[in-house]
Design a protein around this motif. Structure first.
Motif, PDB file in Angstrom:
ATOM      1  N   GLN A 124       0.838  -1.209   0.000  1.00  0.00           N
ATOM      2  CA  GLN A 124       0.000   0.000   0.000  1.00  0.00           C
ATOM      3  C   GLN A 124       0.872   1.258   0.000  1.00  0.00           C
ATOM      4  O   GLN A 124       0.666   2.189  -0.795  1.00  0.00           O
ATOM      5  CB  GLN A 124      -0.891  -0.023   1.243  1.00  0.00           C
ATOM      6  CG  GLN A 124      -1.463   1.324   1.663  1.00  0.00           C
ATOM      7  CD  GLN A 124      -1.990   1.297   3.087  1.00  0.00           C
ATOM      8  OE1 GLN A 124      -3.055   0.766   3.322  1.00  0.00           O
ATOM      9  NE2 GLN A 124      -1.237   1.863   4.027  1.00  0.00           N
ATOM     10  N   ASN A 125       1.869   1.278   0.875  1.00  0.00           N
ATOM     11  CA  ASN A 125       2.691   2.481   1.026  1.00  0.00           C
ATOM     12  C   ASN A 125       3.652   2.686  -0.139  1.00  0.00           C
ATOM     13  O   ASN A 125       4.086   3.812  -0.386  1.00  0.00           O
ATOM     14  CB  ASN A 125       3.439   2.433   2.351  1.00  0.00           C
ATOM     15  CG  ASN A 125       2.516   2.549   3.545  1.00  0.00           C
ATOM     16  OD1 ASN A 125       1.308   2.782   3.386  1.00  0.00           O
ATOM     17  ND2 ASN A 125       3.046   2.379   4.744  1.00  0.00           N
ATOM     18  N   GLN A 126       3.977   1.605  -0.838  1.00  0.00           N
ATOM     19  CA  GLN A 126       4.797   1.752  -2.039  1.00  0.00           C
ATOM     20  C   GLN A 126       4.105   2.656  -3.048  1.00  0.00           C
ATOM     21  O   GLN A 126       4.737   3.530  -3.655  1.00  0.00           O
ATOM     22  CB  GLN A 126       5.074   0.386  -2.658  1.00  0.00           C
ATOM     23  CG  GLN A 126       5.806   0.461  -3.988  1.00  0.00           C
ATOM     24  CD  GLN A 126       6.200  -0.906  -4.520  1.00  0.00           C
ATOM     25  OE1 GLN A 126       6.330  -1.862  -3.769  1.00  0.00           O
ATOM     26  NE2 GLN A 126       6.395  -1.005  -5.826  1.00  0.00           N
ATOM     27  N   GLN A 127       2.818   2.489  -3.232  1.00  0.00           N
ATOM     28  CA  GLN A 127       2.090   3.308  -4.205  1.00  0.00           C
ATOM     29  C   GLN A 127       2.058   4.771  -3.778  1.00  0.00           C
ATOM     30  O   GLN A 127       2.164   5.678  -4.610  1.00  0.00           O
ATOM     31  CB  GLN A 127       0.679   2.759  -4.400  1.00  0.00           C
ATOM     32  CG  GLN A 127       0.641   1.337  -4.948  1.00  0.00           C
ATOM     33  CD  GLN A 127       1.405   1.191  -6.257  1.00  0.00           C
ATOM     34  OE1 GLN A 127       1.279   2.009  -7.166  1.00  0.00           O
ATOM     35  NE2 GLN A 127       2.213   0.142  -6.364  1.00  0.00           N
ATOM     36  N   LEU A 128       1.924   5.022  -2.475  1.00  0.00           N
ATOM     37  CA  LEU A 128       1.909   6.401  -1.985  1.00  0.00           C
ATOM     38  C   LEU A 128       3.274   7.062  -2.176  1.00  0.00           C
ATOM     39  O   LEU A 128       3.356   8.242  -2.546  1.00  0.00           O
ATOM     40  CB  LEU A 128       1.494   6.432  -0.512  1.00  0.00           C
ATOM     41  CG  LEU A 128       0.075   5.941  -0.214  1.00  0.00           C
ATOM     42  CD1 LEU A 128      -0.173   5.897   1.281  1.00  0.00           C
ATOM     43  CD2 LEU A 128      -0.959   6.830  -0.902  1.00  0.00           C
TER      44      LEU A 128
END
Length: 343
Positions: A124-128
């Motif tokens: 999830q945080n990779q995309q952010l």
């Protein structure tokens, strides 16, 4: 220089489009190339260095991690912090003057302090993180596990390759005792097998004249008690052995995390020249209390003030020259190191 700097997005520029990790950028800088970098940046603290960085007119800015202090599992909170940093006046002006922004992450922007491969919100945080870096939605970098990638820049007839590693997504756990001292994981890994294979491809047979390899945590120093590659001795030796075996020209390691700036130099058996590491950390909150940390590999001073770093590449006949410097507010230059490449 900006008017002559051509940035062309090229998928699979050096290895072919089949590699999911390729999201490379080619740039042309006929007379020179200026690459600035730094880490450890809180969106909610004063950020006095952006005007100094802008005055250096870098062609490229590299985030080395802790680009914000997210430290949350909530994507809404993390996104809000990224947006605050993205719209910070000085940082926005740097982008608007034409500086290309690239980068990787470390633990605080990964989502959890000292986070490792077991962090459940890493995908999830990779995309952010890639949103913050303005990575295109169709980029292969959004489909792979981990945010590692590489870029190539031409300097006249020479080439500089920037390799951004992901030291979080695949990192094995460490044990930290009650005194907050990390204990090495004797067999632990940092990169994961897919990233190791990709890194070997990036180095083997590369025609670049300089190779900048970036990691959030330090590669070479081993004496301090904090996070570092030396906490994973097998992985650290694997990296040095890979450099020996592939023999890329002009290896320059860069790292952040430590809230200090320093330059380290290590001879690597099998390589004709020593390997330099430039650590730049503390864009907003340096470790001012740290005045005497040991580092057997350090050349020059330990910088415990807000700092960023700058590479200045220039053609020198058949060779490529580079000057590395650690810099601060109001035009301060803490240390300058002329590095001889491929001599």
């Amino acid at each position: 220089m900006k008017t002559t700097l051509l940035c062309l997005l090229a998928t699979g520029l050096l290895l072919g489009a089949e590699s999911a990790a390729q999201a490379q950028t080619a740039a042309v800088a006929p007379s020179g190339l200026r690459i600035a970098f730094g880490s450890c940046n809180r969106h909610d603290l004063p950020q006095p260095l952006w005007d100094d960085i802008a005055l250096d007119r870098p062609d490229v800015w590299i985030w080395l991690g802790d680009n914000i202090y997210g430290d949350t599992d909530d994507p809404k909170v993390l996104r809000a912090k990224y947006e605050a940093q993205f719209n910070q006046l000085g940082y926005r002006q740097l982008r608007e003057q034409g500086t290309q922004v690239i980068g990787t992450w470390d633990d605080h922007d990964y989502g959890r302090n000292d986070g490792d491969k077991n962090y459940p919100f890493k995908a999830q945080n990779q995309q952010l993180a890639l949103d913050f870096l303005q990575e295109p939605q169709n980029s292969p970098r959004r489909k792979q596990e981990g945010i590692y990638t590489s870029y190539a820049y031409a300097v006249g007839k020479k080439k500089v390759k920037v390799i951004l590693l992901d030291d979080r997504y695949f990192q094995d756990p460490l044990f930290r005792d009650s005194a907050l001292v990390y204990h090495p994981n004797p067999t632990g890994d940092v990169l994961g097998e897919a990233q190791w294979a990709w890194l070997r491809q990036q180095l083997a047979g590369s025609d670049a004249d300089a190779h900048i390899i970036a990691s959030g945590i330090q590669f070479l120093p081993y004496q301090h008690r904090f996070e570092k590659w030396a906490n994973f001795p097998v992985a650290r030796q694997r990296l040095l052995t890979l450099l020996r075996d592939t023999k890329p020209k002009g290896v320059l390691l860069i790292s952040g995390d430590r809230h200090i700036g320093e330059v380290s130099r290590v001879p690597v058996p099998g390589l004709k020249q020593p390997v330099y590491e430039i650590t730049s950390s503390g864009l907003t909150h340096p470790a001012t209390h740290n005045t005497s940390e040991p580092n057997a590999y350090r050349v020059g001073p330990l910088v415990n003030q807000k700092n960023y770093a700058l590479f200045q590449f220039r053609p020198q006949g058949r060779r490529l020259g580079v000057t590395a410097s650690l810099r601060g507010d109001d035009g301060q230059v803490f240390y300058t190191q002329e590095i001889k490449l491929n001599r």
